[in-house]
Motif scaffolding. Structure first.
Motif, PDB file in Angstrom:
ATOM      1  N   ASN A  64      63.971 -62.884  12.208  1.00  0.00           N
ATOM      2  CA  ASN A  64      63.809 -64.463  12.084  1.00  0.00           C
ATOM      3  C   ASN A  64      64.916 -65.184  12.081  1.00  0.00           C
ATOM      4  O   ASN A  64      64.534 -66.314  11.977  1.00  0.00           O
ATOM      5  CB  ASN A  64      63.155 -64.633  11.055  1.00  0.00           C
ATOM      6  CG  ASN A  64      61.357 -64.134  10.305  1.00  0.00           C
ATOM      7  OD1 ASN A  64      60.707 -64.299  11.242  1.00  0.00           O
ATOM      8  ND2 ASN A  64      61.947 -62.853   9.488  1.00  0.00           N
ATOM      9  N   CYS A  65      66.198 -64.988  12.170  1.00  0.00           N
ATOM     10  CA  CYS A  65      67.009 -65.740  12.676  1.00  0.00           C
ATOM     11  C   CYS A  65      67.143 -66.887  14.285  1.00  0.00           C
ATOM     12  O   CYS A  65      67.397 -68.136  14.815  1.00  0.00           O
ATOM     13  CB  CYS A  65      68.379 -65.752  12.967  1.00  0.00           C
ATOM     14  SG  CYS A  65      68.900 -65.408  11.637  1.00  0.00           S
ATOM     15  N   PHE A  66      65.939 -65.825  15.168  1.00  0.00           N
ATOM     16  CA  PHE A  66      66.293 -66.191  16.459  1.00  0.00           C
ATOM     17  C   PHE A  66      64.402 -66.003  16.715  1.00  0.00           C
ATOM     18  O   PHE A  66      63.671 -65.671  16.202  1.00  0.00           O
ATOM     19  CB  PHE A  66      66.565 -64.514  17.605  1.00  0.00           C
ATOM     20  CG  PHE A  66      68.563 -64.386  17.158  1.00  0.00           C
ATOM     21  CD1 PHE A  66      68.919 -64.769  17.588  1.00  0.00           C
ATOM     22  CD2 PHE A  66      68.236 -63.281  16.450  1.00  0.00           C
ATOM     23  CE1 PHE A  66      70.378 -64.530  16.815  1.00  0.00           C
ATOM     24  CE2 PHE A  66      68.824 -62.724  15.906  1.00  0.00           C
ATOM     25  CZ  PHE A  66      70.362 -63.435  16.429  1.00  0.00           C
ATOM     26  N   ASP A  67      63.992 -67.526  17.594  1.00  0.00           N
ATOM     27  CA  ASP A  67      63.123 -67.882  18.082  1.00  0.00           C
ATOM     28  C   ASP A  67      62.710 -67.108  18.896  1.00  0.00           C
ATOM     29  O   ASP A  67      62.244 -67.511  19.623  1.00  0.00           O
ATOM     30  CB  ASP A  67      63.106 -69.137  18.062  1.00  0.00           C
ATOM     31  CG  ASP A  67      61.746 -69.674  18.327  1.00  0.00           C
ATOM     32  OD1 ASP A  67      60.953 -69.477  17.319  1.00  0.00           O
ATOM     33  OD2 ASP A  67      62.042 -71.015  19.291  1.00  0.00           O
ATOM     34  N   LYS A  69      59.356 -65.025  20.939  1.00  0.00           N
ATOM     35  CA  LYS A  69      57.426 -65.502  20.690  1.00  0.00           C
ATOM     36  C   LYS A  69      57.474 -64.392  21.236  1.00  0.00           C
ATOM     37  O   LYS A  69      58.031 -63.158  20.846  1.00  0.00           O
ATOM     38  CB  LYS A  69      57.978 -66.735  22.166  1.00  0.00           C
ATOM     39  CG  LYS A  69      58.833 -67.574  22.460  1.00  0.00           C
ATOM     40  CD  LYS A  69      57.700 -68.695  21.028  1.00  0.00           C
ATOM     41  CE  LYS A  69      58.481 -69.299  20.951  1.00  0.00           C
ATOM     42  NZ  LYS A  69      59.753 -70.455  20.454  1.00  0.00           N
ATOM     43  N   SER A  91      58.627 -60.807  13.034  1.00  0.00           N
ATOM     44  CA  SER A  91      59.383 -61.847  14.066  1.00  0.00           C
ATOM     45  C   SER A  91      58.667 -62.730  14.582  1.00  0.00           C
ATOM     46  O   SER A  91      58.823 -63.770  15.590  1.00  0.00           O
ATOM     47  CB  SER A  91      60.383 -61.172  14.096  1.00  0.00           C
ATOM     48  OG  SER A  91      60.351 -60.851  15.235  1.00  0.00           O
ATOM     49  N   LYS A 201      71.641 -70.952   8.316  1.00  0.00           N
ATOM     50  CA  LYS A 201      70.907 -70.556   8.702  1.00  0.00           C
ATOM     51  C   LYS A 201      70.059 -69.229   7.325  1.00  0.00           C
ATOM     52  O   LYS A 201      69.197 -69.744   6.799  1.00  0.00           O
ATOM     53  CB  LYS A 201      70.141 -70.350   9.972  1.00  0.00           C
ATOM     54  CG  LYS A 201      68.933 -70.643  10.498  1.00  0.00           C
ATOM     55  CD  LYS A 201      68.215 -70.025  11.400  1.00  0.00           C
ATOM     56  CE  LYS A 201      66.908 -70.124  11.766  1.00  0.00           C
ATOM     57  NZ  LYS A 201      66.264 -70.280  12.738  1.00  0.00           N
ATOM     58  N   ASN A 220      61.014 -75.526   4.806  1.00  0.00           N
ATOM     59  CA  ASN A 220      60.835 -74.809   5.601  1.00  0.00           C
ATOM     60  C   ASN A 220      59.826 -73.637   4.808  1.00  0.00           C
ATOM     61  O   ASN A 220      60.831 -73.817   2.967  1.00  0.00           O
ATOM     62  CB  ASN A 220      61.714 -73.669   6.254  1.00  0.00           C
ATOM     63  CG  ASN A 220      62.683 -75.091   7.723  1.00  0.00           C
ATOM     64  OD1 ASN A 220      61.937 -74.179   8.953  1.00  0.00           O
ATOM     65  ND2 ASN A 220      64.290 -75.527   7.307  1.00  0.00           N
TER      66      ASN A 220
END
Length: 367
Positions: A64-67, A69, A91, A201, A220
């Motif tokens: 979840n550190c990376f966005d 899709k 994620s 983060k 968040n």
């Protein structure tokens, strides 16, 4: 019953926990937790360590550190624990499975390349059962291709690939400190990185998005994945003993190798060495040939007082997610290992007499 594992608890653990209790360092914000995190970061040659309440949570935080899709693909080996699949799905990314090497039980660079598409964004590289994936080759490939490398080193504490520690290859790496790991806190985990932005983060993500200057105002909806002080205290002493723990397991595994050496037509024992890498035997696994029924043998061993565990069931065949796949997978090595592999007792609760008994029971059932 000879258990498949038993955690070691020494007088040093009692002393460290008593000291922590005396200092009332119980919460996840205690100094003892920070000390444990620094010790882990130092041991694994990383700049930053964020402790968590378990290894699965560590994977969740890392992914979840990376966005990601929905159509972003993350490649994972099919032969691994379901925590890896669950973290990828949660994620928001799409999991894509690759096979593993039938001898090392780990993903190789060729396995990875066979699964890469234009949608691939990241690779979740997992080290399994005591040997490691081709971490140096996979690291170089991901750098060249601009892919995020997430490294799961839950089962590779102390393992090295080309003189570099497992846990230090990933852009972000995860650990588990479950009770059967070389370093344990009972339950617990960690995320490792050298990226200060990711570190900040991760700190917020594992701690409900608390920010010191606006404590109860949150931007968040994050999680509470904190590790407690008593767990950290136990982990500090466990980390000190990692070399002796590994040395003891290698000694035991070497004796198992000797006991099974005349039965290679019936079973496959763990690979002892690949290149410069020596097996650390997080567990001692056995893979049966096609003529044996694993469940029957495991049940008969249990009846004889010997606990065992089956190997991981392939992720691409997990009923929890199988219906979501649009792609049909043909991953024969993962399926073979998932059907024919199991591991047997290993650890300091064993002696040679018990190992002889375990081996003799297995041999009597496979001949």
């Amino acid at each position: 019953m000879i258990n498949v594992f038993e955690p070691e608890v020494s007088i040093k653990h009692y002393r460290q926990i008593y000291k922590t209790l005396r200092n009332k360092e119980l919460s996840g914000s205690s100094q003892i937790v920070q000390e444990f995190e620094q010790n882990i970061a130092n041991y694994f040659d990383r700049e930053f360590c964020i402790s968590t309440s378990n290894g699965s949570n560590s994977l969740d935080l890392a992914l979840n550190c990376f966005d990601f899709k929905k159509h972003d693909e993350v490649i994972i080996p099919s032969f691994t624990i379901i925590s890896c699949l669950a973290a990828v799905v949660r994620s928001g990314a799409t999991p894509v499975f690759c096979d593993v090497d039938v001898d090392t039980w780990n993903m190789t660079l060729d396995n990875l390349k066979s699964a890469v598409t234009k949608k691939t964004k990241a690779v979740l590289m997992v080290h399994t059962y005591g040997l490691a994936a081709e971490a140096d080759l996979i690291y170089d490939y991901c750098k060249k291709k601009g892919l995020i490398l997430i490294e799961d080193s839950a089962e590779a504490h102390g393992q090295m690939v080309e003189n570099k520690k497992c846990g230090s290859f990933g852009d972000i790496s995860t650990l588990s400190f479950y009770a059967n790991k070389h370093v344990t806190t009972g339950e617990g985990g960690a995320v490792l990185t050298d990226d200060k932005h990711l570190f900040k983060k991760l700190q917020q993500m594992k701690n409900l998005d608390f920010v010191s200057d606006k404590r109860f105002q949150h931007d968040n909806l994050y999680w509470n994945y904190r590790l407690g002080g008593l767990q950290a205290a136990f982990g500090i002493e466990s980390l000190k003993a990692i070399d002796s723990t590994i040395e003891y397991k290698i000694k035991q595994a070497t004796y198992y190798n000797y006991l099974f050496s005349n039965y290679k037509d019936y079973i496959k024992t763990p690979m002892v060495q690949k290149g410069k890498m020596h097996n650390h035997y997080w567990v001692y696994g056995i893979v049966l040939n096609e003529n044996h029924n694993r469940e029957n043998i495991m049940q008969s061993l249990y009846t004889a007082g010997i606990e065992t565990r089956p190997f991981f069931w392939p992720l691409h065949n997990q009923e929890a997610y199988k219906s979501s796949f649009k792609k049909r997978y043909n991953l024969p090595n993962s399926e073979y290992l998932g059907n024919k592999g199991f591991y047997i007792p290993l650890g300091k609760h064993l002696n040679k007499r018990k190992q002889n008994f375990i081996a003799s029971q297995i041999i009597s059932k496979i001949r």
